[in-house]
Design a protein around this motif. Structure first.
Motif, PDB file in Angstrom:
ATOM      1  N   ALA A 183       2.480  -3.827  10.120  1.00 38.77           N
ATOM      2  CA  ALA A 183       1.959  -3.423  11.475  1.00 38.77           C
ATOM      3  C   ALA A 183       3.074  -3.970  11.851  1.00 38.77           C
ATOM      4  N   TYR A 184       4.131  -3.207  13.228  1.00 40.27           N
ATOM      5  CA  TYR A 184       4.983  -4.303  13.482  1.00 40.27           C
ATOM      6  C   TYR A 184       4.826  -5.089  15.321  1.00 40.27           C
ATOM      7  N   GLU A 185       5.121  -6.518  15.233  1.00 37.58           N
ATOM      8  CA  GLU A 185       4.878  -6.817  16.328  1.00 37.58           C
ATOM      9  C   GLU A 185       5.928  -7.569  16.555  1.00 37.58           C
ATOM     10  N   ASP A 186       6.640  -7.715  17.856  1.00 39.71           N
ATOM     11  CA  ASP A 186       7.950  -7.707  18.354  1.00 39.71           C
ATOM     12  C   ASP A 186       9.052  -7.483  17.842  1.00 39.71           C
ATOM     13  N   LYS A 187       8.783  -6.133  17.185  1.00 35.41           N
ATOM     14  CA  LYS A 187       9.847  -5.468  16.293  1.00 35.41           C
ATOM     15  C   LYS A 187       9.255  -6.251  14.764  1.00 35.41           C
ATOM     16  N   GLN A 188       8.737  -7.070  14.859  1.00 36.15           N
ATOM     17  CA  GLN A 188       8.814  -8.284  13.491  1.00 36.15           C
ATOM     18  C   GLN A 188       7.478  -7.698  12.160  1.00 36.15           C
ATOM     19  N   LEU A 189       7.458  -7.349  11.342  1.00 32.80           N
ATOM     20  CA  LEU A 189       6.907  -6.697   9.869  1.00 32.80           C
ATOM     21  C   LEU A 189       6.414  -8.112   9.669  1.00 32.80           C
ATOM     22  N   ILE A 190       4.662  -6.987   9.815  1.00 29.28           N
ATOM     23  CA  ILE A 190       3.213  -8.200   9.370  1.00 29.28           C
ATOM     24  C   ILE A 190       2.541  -7.442   9.063  1.00 29.28           C
ATOM     25  N   HIS A 191       1.793  -8.219   7.666  1.00 19.09           N
ATOM     26  CA  HIS A 191       1.256  -7.414   6.545  1.00 19.09           C
ATOM     27  C   HIS A 191       0.012  -8.352   5.632  1.00 19.09           C
ATOM     28  N   SER A 192      -1.157  -7.836   5.644  1.00 18.63           N
ATOM     29  CA  SER A 192      -1.825  -8.639   4.775  1.00 18.63           C
ATOM     30  C   SER A 192      -2.501  -7.109   3.474  1.00 18.63           C
ATOM     31  N   LYS A 193      -2.575  -7.964   2.485  1.00 20.80           N
ATOM     32  CA  LYS A 193      -2.787  -7.234   1.113  1.00 20.80           C
ATOM     33  C   LYS A 193      -4.791  -7.359   1.444  1.00 20.80           C
ATOM     34  N   VAL A 194      -5.362  -6.097   1.065  1.00 21.29           N
ATOM     35  CA  VAL A 194      -7.029  -6.391   1.192  1.00 21.29           C
ATOM     36  C   VAL A 194      -7.448  -6.719  -0.749  1.00 21.29           C
ATOM     37  N   ASN A 195      -8.153  -7.152  -0.505  1.00 16.01           N
ATOM     38  CA  ASN A 195      -9.480  -7.612  -1.712  1.00 16.01           C
ATOM     39  C   ASN A 195      -9.929  -6.413  -2.091  1.00 16.01           C
ATOM     40  N   VAL A 196      -9.806  -6.004  -3.411  1.00 12.82           N
ATOM     41  CA  VAL A 196     -10.678  -4.242  -3.057  1.00 12.82           C
ATOM     42  C   VAL A 196     -11.456  -4.807  -4.556  1.00 12.82           C
ATOM     43  N   LYS A 197     -12.498  -4.820  -4.796  1.00 14.54           N
ATOM     44  CA  LYS A 197     -13.066  -5.266  -5.598  1.00 14.54           C
ATOM     45  C   LYS A 197     -13.514  -4.641  -6.848  1.00 14.54           C
ATOM     46  N   GLU A 198     -13.575  -4.306  -7.798  1.00 10.63           N
ATOM     47  CA  GLU A 198     -13.447  -3.875  -8.794  1.00 10.63           C
ATOM     48  C   GLU A 198     -14.664  -2.416  -8.919  1.00 10.63           C
ATOM     49  N   GLY A 199     -14.628  -1.597  -9.815  1.00 10.58           N
ATOM     50  CA  GLY A 199     -15.762  -0.702  -9.453  1.00 10.58           C
ATOM     51  C   GLY A 199     -15.522   0.303  -9.513  1.00 10.58           C
ATOM     52  N   VAL A 200     -13.935   0.826  -8.402  1.00 12.57           N
ATOM     53  CA  VAL A 200     -13.465   2.679  -7.863  1.00 12.57           C
ATOM     54  C   VAL A 200     -12.157   2.614  -8.732  1.00 12.57           C
ATOM     55  N   LYS A 201     -11.865   3.874  -8.752  1.00 10.21           N
ATOM     56  CA  LYS A 201     -10.713   4.547  -9.411  1.00 10.21           C
ATOM     57  C   LYS A 201     -10.710   6.215  -8.465  1.00 10.21           C
ATOM     58  N   PHE A 202      -9.619   6.739  -8.759  1.00  7.74           N
ATOM     59  CA  PHE A 202      -8.779   7.274  -7.899  1.00  7.74           C
ATOM     60  C   PHE A 202      -9.014   9.033  -8.830  1.00  7.74           C
ATOM     61  N   CYS A 203      -8.964   9.859  -7.544  1.00  5.20           N
ATOM     62  CA  CYS A 203      -8.755  11.434  -8.732  1.00  5.20           C
ATOM     63  C   CYS A 203      -7.731  12.885  -7.560  1.00  5.20           C
ATOM     64  N   ALA A 204      -6.684  12.638  -7.792  1.00  5.63           N
ATOM     65  CA  ALA A 204      -5.597  13.164  -7.185  1.00  5.63           C
ATOM     66  C   ALA A 204      -5.625  14.653  -7.382  1.00  5.63           C
ATOM     67  N   LEU A 205      -6.387  15.444  -7.027  1.00  2.00           N
ATOM     68  CA  LEU A 205      -5.875  17.273  -6.573  1.00  2.00           C
ATOM     69  C   LEU A 205      -4.840  17.361  -6.601  1.00  2.00           C
ATOM     70  N   ILE A 206      -3.532  17.825  -7.204  1.00  2.00           N
ATOM     71  CA  ILE A 206      -2.833  17.710  -6.442  1.00  2.00           C
ATOM     72  C   ILE A 206      -2.059  19.002  -6.780  1.00  2.00           C
ATOM     73  N   PRO A 207      -1.923  20.465  -6.218  1.00  2.00           N
ATOM     74  CA  PRO A 207      -1.489  21.677  -6.010  1.00  2.00           C
ATOM     75  C   PRO A 207      -0.494  21.929  -6.904  1.00  2.00           C
ATOM     76  N   GLU A 208      -0.303  23.528  -6.947  1.00  2.00           N
ATOM     77  CA  GLU A 208       1.610  23.710  -7.306  1.00  2.00           C
ATOM     78  C   GLU A 208       2.195  24.162  -6.048  1.00  2.00           C
ATOM     79  N   PHE A 209       1.299  23.674  -4.333  1.00  2.00           N
ATOM     80  CA  PHE A 209       2.139  24.753  -3.708  1.00  2.00           C
ATOM     81  C   PHE A 209       3.030  23.558  -2.796  1.00  2.00           C
ATOM     82  N   THR A 210       3.596  22.846  -2.121  1.00  2.00           N
ATOM     83  CA  THR A 210       4.194  22.123  -1.369  1.00  2.00           C
ATOM     84  C   THR A 210       3.774  22.127  -0.001  1.00  2.00           C
ATOM     85  N   LEU A 211       3.801  21.063   0.489  1.00  2.00           N
ATOM     86  CA  LEU A 211       3.792  20.826   2.047  1.00  2.00           C
ATOM     87  C   LEU A 211       5.121  19.769   2.476  1.00  2.00           C
ATOM     88  N   SER A 212       5.841  19.935   3.486  1.00  3.66           N
ATOM     89  CA  SER A 212       7.254  19.058   4.323  1.00  3.66           C
ATOM     90  C   SER A 212       5.964  18.056   5.354  1.00  3.66           C
TER      91      SER A 212
END
Length: 224
Positions: free
Chosen positions: A64-93
């Motif tokens: 997020a931004y706070e008074d134009k200053q970038l702030i961020h925090s990394k989330v600790n994600v537990k092991e055991g999850v993965k992803f599957c991207a379903l990618i179409p041939e068509f695009t979307l701007s």
């Protein structure tokens, strides 16, 4: 430059290019910028830190931004999850996907989504993956953009039938992202069979979370 991130699919290809360009230029200049300075620069170029910070730092990053200053925090994600991207041939701007969004939102919808964001972070941090399905629910953008994506709801329904942890629109779309348990070895093959029967061509690509982030490789060493 080599990139295997599909363009205009809601997968952050522009963010990956920005991070690669800035980090590469920083290396050639003798590493004149530190991590925080790079974070600020790439966020400024992209216009927001949402995609560039996870690409640069790895994993799940809240920003997020706070008074134009970038702030961020990394989330600790537990092991055991993965992803599957379903990618179409068509695009979307991104512009078209933004164009269908309402100018204002209902207060209750805002509260709904804030609660789901908090639930998602807590569920991933605690390894409570059974909560992901509810955490993926959205009232701010997905239903508006679904009309731009052919077969979005049938695909979403099939993903749920195949017992995924959660399914949601990746960025502005049209890629559909699915969250799975790490031991689920059947989903990708089964959903591909379903996708092959649709009019448009779709690719189911299994992915794992990269928690390291951008890596600079040289001939004799690897610098993180």
């Amino acid at each position: 430059i080599e990139s295997d991130v599909p363009v205009s699919r809601g997968l952050g290809s522009s963010a990956a290019c920005i991070v690669g360009g800035v980090v590469g230029a920083n290396e050639l200049a003798g590493r004149v910028l530190n991590k925080e300075e790079i974070s600020e620069l790439i966020s400024e170029i992209e216009g927001h830190p949402d995609n560039v910070l996870p690409a640069f730092l790895g994993g799940m990053v809240v920003s997020a931004y706070e008074d134009k200053q970038l702030i961020h925090s990394k989330v600790n994600v537990k092991e055991g999850v993965k992803f599957c991207a379903l990618i179409p041939e068509f695009t979307l701007s991104t512009e078209k996907a933004r164009g269908v969004l309402p100018k204002t939102i209902d207060y209750r919808d805002g509260v709904f989504n804030v609660g789901r964001v908090a639930l998602m972070i807590s569920a991933l941090n605690n390894g409570e993956f059974h909560l992901i399905k509810d955490a993926c629910k959205d009232k701010l953008h997905q239903d508006y953009r679904a009309g731009l994506i052919e077969n979005f709801y049938p695909i979403k329904k099939e993903c749920e039938r195949l017992n995924c942890l959660g399914v949601f629109l990746s960025g502005a779309g049209p890629t559909i992202m699915v969250m799975l348990r790490e031991e689920d070895n059947d989903f990708s093959k089964e959903i591909q069979k379903f996708l092959d029967n649709l009019q448009s061509k779709w690719l189911a690509k299994e992915l794992k979370m990269d928690k390291v982030g951008t890596v600079v490789k040289t001939t004799d060493s690897v610098t993180k």
